[in-house]
Scaffold this active site. Structure first.
Site, PDB file in Angstrom:
ATOM      1  N   ASP A   6      -1.180  -5.051   9.508  1.00  0.00           N
ATOM      2  CA  ASP A   6      -2.105  -4.054   8.990  1.00  0.00           C
ATOM      3  C   ASP A   6      -3.355  -4.826   8.564  1.00  0.00           C
ATOM      4  O   ASP A   6      -3.315  -5.623   7.630  1.00  0.00           O
ATOM      5  CB  ASP A   6      -1.457  -3.353   7.789  1.00  0.00           C
ATOM      6  CG  ASP A   6      -2.350  -2.267   7.219  1.00  0.00           C
ATOM      7  OD1 ASP A   6      -3.498  -2.128   7.680  1.00  0.00           O
ATOM      8  OD2 ASP A   6      -1.891  -1.561   6.293  1.00  0.00           O
ATOM      9  N   LYS A  39     -13.353  -0.225   5.192  1.00  0.00           N
ATOM     10  CA  LYS A  39     -13.911  -1.113   4.156  1.00  0.00           C
ATOM     11  C   LYS A  39     -15.010  -1.998   4.716  1.00  0.00           C
ATOM     12  O   LYS A  39     -16.085  -2.089   4.137  1.00  0.00           O
ATOM     13  CB  LYS A  39     -12.823  -2.010   3.564  1.00  0.00           C
ATOM     14  CG  LYS A  39     -11.508  -1.324   3.292  1.00  0.00           C
ATOM     15  CD  LYS A  39     -11.546  -0.416   2.098  1.00  0.00           C
ATOM     16  CE  LYS A  39     -10.529   0.680   2.246  1.00  0.00           C
ATOM     17  NZ  LYS A  39      -9.639   0.882   1.167  1.00  0.00           N
ATOM     18  N   TRP A  56       0.867  -1.172   0.000  1.00  0.00           N
ATOM     19  CA  TRP A  56       0.000   0.000   0.000  1.00  0.00           C
ATOM     20  C   TRP A  56       0.909   1.229   0.000  1.00  0.00           C
ATOM     21  O   TRP A  56       1.855   1.302   0.783  1.00  0.00           O
ATOM     22  CB  TRP A  56      -0.887  -0.031   1.248  1.00  0.00           C
ATOM     23  CG  TRP A  56      -1.793   1.145   1.403  1.00  0.00           C
ATOM     24  CD1 TRP A  56      -2.600   1.680   0.458  1.00  0.00           C
ATOM     25  CD2 TRP A  56      -1.983   1.925   2.592  1.00  0.00           C
ATOM     26  NE1 TRP A  56      -3.295   2.735   0.976  1.00  0.00           N
ATOM     27  CE2 TRP A  56      -2.937   2.917   2.284  1.00  0.00           C
ATOM     28  CE3 TRP A  56      -1.444   1.886   3.881  1.00  0.00           C
ATOM     29  CZ2 TRP A  56      -3.361   3.858   3.220  1.00  0.00           C
ATOM     30  CZ3 TRP A  56      -1.874   2.809   4.813  1.00  0.00           C
ATOM     31  CH2 TRP A  56      -2.826   3.783   4.478  1.00  0.00           C
TER      32      TRP A  56
END
Ligand code: PMP
Length: 402
Positions: free
Chosen positions: A215, A251, A133
């Site tokens: 993460d 999300k 990311w």
């Protein structure tokens, strides 16, 4: 004379620049595969029905007020978040050696955790996957880390994991280095290690005395199953690791702009908790003082109510199933049209993103010539695909590759 006259223009943030370009494009068939946000099959943003229900209940609750939360946030929310991550029978929870800190979504949780590691434990080196990311590097360097290093991850040739390179780079890491690991649904490749590979990774991390910082931006969103998506973190806890895990509700709850997240901290024993908490308190106090409450109240309301929790799980299933369906459709179309290359990786990858294998030039061609917006790395968000645009996207890919 301005204080700012000599300031250099900073580089644009690719994904936000691309979104602006998309918004300004008036081509009728334009497709947005850049944004990392869920869309319905009509291409619309989706507020989860369970979130609407929770918001109505909160709006009617006269006992709630707008006073400050504590510095470490809404404790009931953090406790439920950490439990959701670690599982009800987690040894760390039973032994009272884990806790959570409410932070500003996944990014804020990473930042607070990283700043703690850099400024309170003196850590200097961190590793991220190649690729990762795009924000990991900036977050950790901004938090005070001195040296960013990559570990091998993606093998472009075989369009899969380079496990040998990954393990070797961990073996070569200096003791105490912080390793950022994607808990599930690796962004951007959509390619996760298998359980056997995670066991190998864990064993090198243990042997080389590295620190695992997970993460977790997609729990439940990847497979549709909250427990399955948390398997890796739970495995590390079972193996006795101390670790951090940044959890995002962007999300899986669709709470992108509410900045709702949790930093879960797992320690060896409860003895260390007061000191760690007190130091994290100082970091947060100096950074933003205390977090906002709205998103945390929504999540807390849902996680603490069995009926709403079930509704949430079904909302997650709706999202993950649509993504899995779009992977199938895209692959079918590409194969039907005879687009050059193999396309099995599209359905083998998991989560919101797919690494198509298109290179930077081809990805830019998709944007310029076909108005299909995607990152130059070749990453596409499956959420931008719909039954009405998938054929157009597949044709565009075929044209680009031939
Ligand atoms: N980590 C990863 C891997 C992500 O994909 C994202 C969202 N794009 C985040 C962290 C953080 O997102 P947020 O701060 O919006 O929760």
């Amino acid at each position: 004379m301005s204080w700012f006259a000599d300031l250099e223009q900073g580089p644009p943030i690719e994904v936000f620049a691309l979104m602006k370009q998309f918004a300004d494009d008036d081509f009728p068939q334009k497709v947005n595969l850049g944004a990392g946000a869920y869309r319905t099959d009509e291409g619309k943003p989706w507020v989860l029905p369970v979130v609407r229900t929770a918001e109505k209940a909160l709006a009617n609750d006269e006992t709630l007020n707008k006073e400050y939360l504590p510095i470490l946030g809404f404790e009931a929310f953090s406790t439920l978040s950490t439990r959701m991550l670690l599982g009800d029978d987690s040894p760390a929870l039973k032994e009272n050696r884990a806790f959570g800190v409410q932070c500003l979504s996944g990014t804020g949780s990473l930042r607070v955790g990283a700043e703690f590691l850099a400024t309170k434990l003196g850590k200097t080196v961190f590793y991220y996957s190649k690729p990762t990311w795009e924000n990991h590097r900036l977050v950790f360097l901004s938090a005070g880390f001195k040296e960013a290093r990559e570990y091998r991850y993606w093998d472009a040739q075989k369009r899969g994991l380079d496990i040998a390179g990954f393990l070797q780079d961990l073996k070569d890491a200096p003791e105490g280095a912080v390793i950022i690991l994607h808990a599930c649904a690796h962004n951007p490749t959509g390619c996760d290690p298998t359980r056997e590979q995670w066991a190998q990774i864990a064993s090198v991390i243990k042997e080389k005395k590295l620190f695992a910082f997970f993460d977790s931006a997609y729990q439940g969103f990847a497979s549709g199953d909250l427990d399955r998506d948390a398997w890796t973190v739970r495995y590390f806890v079972q193996e006795g690791f101390e670790l951090f895990c940044a959890q995002s509700y962007a999300k899986n709850f669709g709470l992108y702009n509410e900045r709702t997240g949790n930093l879960s901290v797992v320690l060896k024993s409860p003895k260390e908790i007061p000191a760690v908490k007190s130091q994290i308190t100082l970091i947060v106090r100096g950074m933003y003082s205390n977090p906002p409450s709205h998103g945390a109240r929504i999540v807390n309301h849902v996680l603490s109510n069995n009926e709403l929790f079930d509704q949430w799980r079904s909302n997650i299933k709706t999202m993950s199933s649509r993504i899995i369906d779009m992977r199938k459709r895209l692959r079918e179309e590409l194969e039907r049209l005879g687009a050059p290359g193999t396309w099995n990786h599209i359905t083998e990858q998991i989560g919101m993103f797919s690494y198509t294998g298109l290179n930077a030039e081809q990805s830019q061609h998709m944007v310029k010539m076909h108005h299909v917006y995607m990152l130059s790395s070749g990453r596409i968000s499956m959420c931008g695909l719909t039954h009405s645009n998938v054929e157009y996207v597949a044709k565009s890919i075929k044209e680009t590759l031939t």
